[in-house]
Write a protein that holds these residues in place. Sequence first.
Motif, PDB file in Angstrom:
ATOM      1  N   ARG A  44       0.883  -1.292  -0.113  1.00  0.00           N
ATOM      2  CA  ARG A  44       0.059   0.064   0.026  1.00  0.00           C
ATOM      3  C   ARG A  44       0.773   1.305  -0.115  1.00  0.00           C
ATOM      4  O   ARG A  44       0.583   2.209  -0.565  1.00  0.00           O
ATOM      5  N   GLY A  97      -6.052   0.141  -1.712  1.00  0.00           N
ATOM      6  CA  GLY A  97      -4.953   1.136  -1.361  1.00  0.00           C
ATOM      7  C   GLY A  97      -3.672   0.286  -2.582  1.00  0.00           C
ATOM      8  O   GLY A  97      -2.450   0.964  -1.984  1.00  0.00           O
ATOM      9  N   THR A  98      -3.757  -0.555  -3.299  1.00  0.00           N
ATOM     10  CA  THR A  98      -2.625  -1.134  -3.920  1.00  0.00           C
ATOM     11  C   THR A  98      -3.213  -1.003  -5.672  1.00  0.00           C
ATOM     12  O   THR A  98      -3.944  -1.008  -5.953  1.00  0.00           O
TER      13      THR A  98
END
Length: 442
Positions: free
Chosen positions: A39, A76-77
């Motif tokens: 992340r 978040g990635t």
Amino acid sequence: MVKNGTKQDDLMAASIIRRYPRFLDMRIKTCEGWVVSKRKDDEAEGLWRIKDELYDLTDFITHHPGGPFWLETTKGTDITEAFESHHISKKPEEMLNKFHARSAAKPRNYKFTLHENGFYRVLKGRIREKLKGIDYSAARRTHLMHFALLVSTFALACSCSYTGNIIFVPFAALSLSWLTIATHNYFHRKDNWRMYTFNLSLLNFCNWRISHALSHHVYTNSLHDLEMSLFEPFLCWWPNSSIHTKWHRLFSVAIQPIVYTVIFPFQLTLRIVISLLDKNILFWHDCIGLTLPLFMLLVAQVPILTAMLQWVLIIGLASFIFGIIGLNAAHHGPQIVHEGDAIREDRDWGLYQLDTVIDRSDIKGSHFMVLTHFGDHFLHHLFPTLDHGILPQLYPILYETLKEHKAELRECTHLQHIIGQNKQLLRMTPNTIRPGSNANKT
């Protein structure tokens, strides 16, 4: 792992990623730590990144056909390659527009390409059309084989504790090992009951969805491949003399039998320790691993300690068999690309997968052996949601597309893989010739 700037530069010289992964500097490496690090490295601004665009899939999590785990974990990635390989249909891609948030502020951390006329996208389009008329009866045979292995594992283990005859131990261990590998066929897909049987090995399918499906399958043999770093410092396949000495390499070869034997119990033990001392990272279904010894105790005609010792032997031997098969399945050998080796000028993700694999030739054509020995490995990496049983029907299209892109699928036997994997553990010099280059062909 490596804090010296020069050593990091050596490893990143021919990398498929732009930044050195933060999780490699963590003292204790876990799947949860890998996700937290990703992340930060991916800079997806708390959303889901696909190529250079950001999407807010928050409201779709509970509606995701594959189950909420995948989206909850990857928030978040950068999910570009994972999204591509897990969705063969065009529908998911067409749905993205309504979740579009904005363009990403920074360039991707990964150097892969997925051009429309590139190898992977061309092959994927052809596979999509092929699947419309494919024979799916082989998938039903896969289900039967998996169920038979599940039944035989319990039957053989219980026979051991009921009769007290140790002859059942190796057969129960072999069945458990094969069951674990066969179950790997199911946790790349939407949630299903079969994926839970993976936990009988004491491993956990949720962890493997991270370390195997999201990490290893996407960033194979790179610094971002969690299945490489989890075995360090005991086994190190990256060919870099600045990290490990020759003596360490020799030690890696010698210690392999011990490493193989503790694969199953180690990860559970580590997560229990972390959960007790820091943060809980256990799942409710970790308890499934205890059902096998429980059944053994229920039918036992031997003392409780004897039955428990039998179970420990089954787990240890099954783990060893799993290691022999899994760590010598496709990815490690001097001719296979590892982090530090020169990579193709064409950064097509599918071609990178091709260069990190040598398929097993000695099990091709056997549905059972392919299912229980990580067979048809290249096709499985490219299309992990497809049942192993139907992969053989895709080879004509694969070979046609490889030929058009002047590429070739390499094959060898299991014995050759074992020899090559040991040579890879000893290799300290990166390959400087790019795969697919004229120099490489000569």
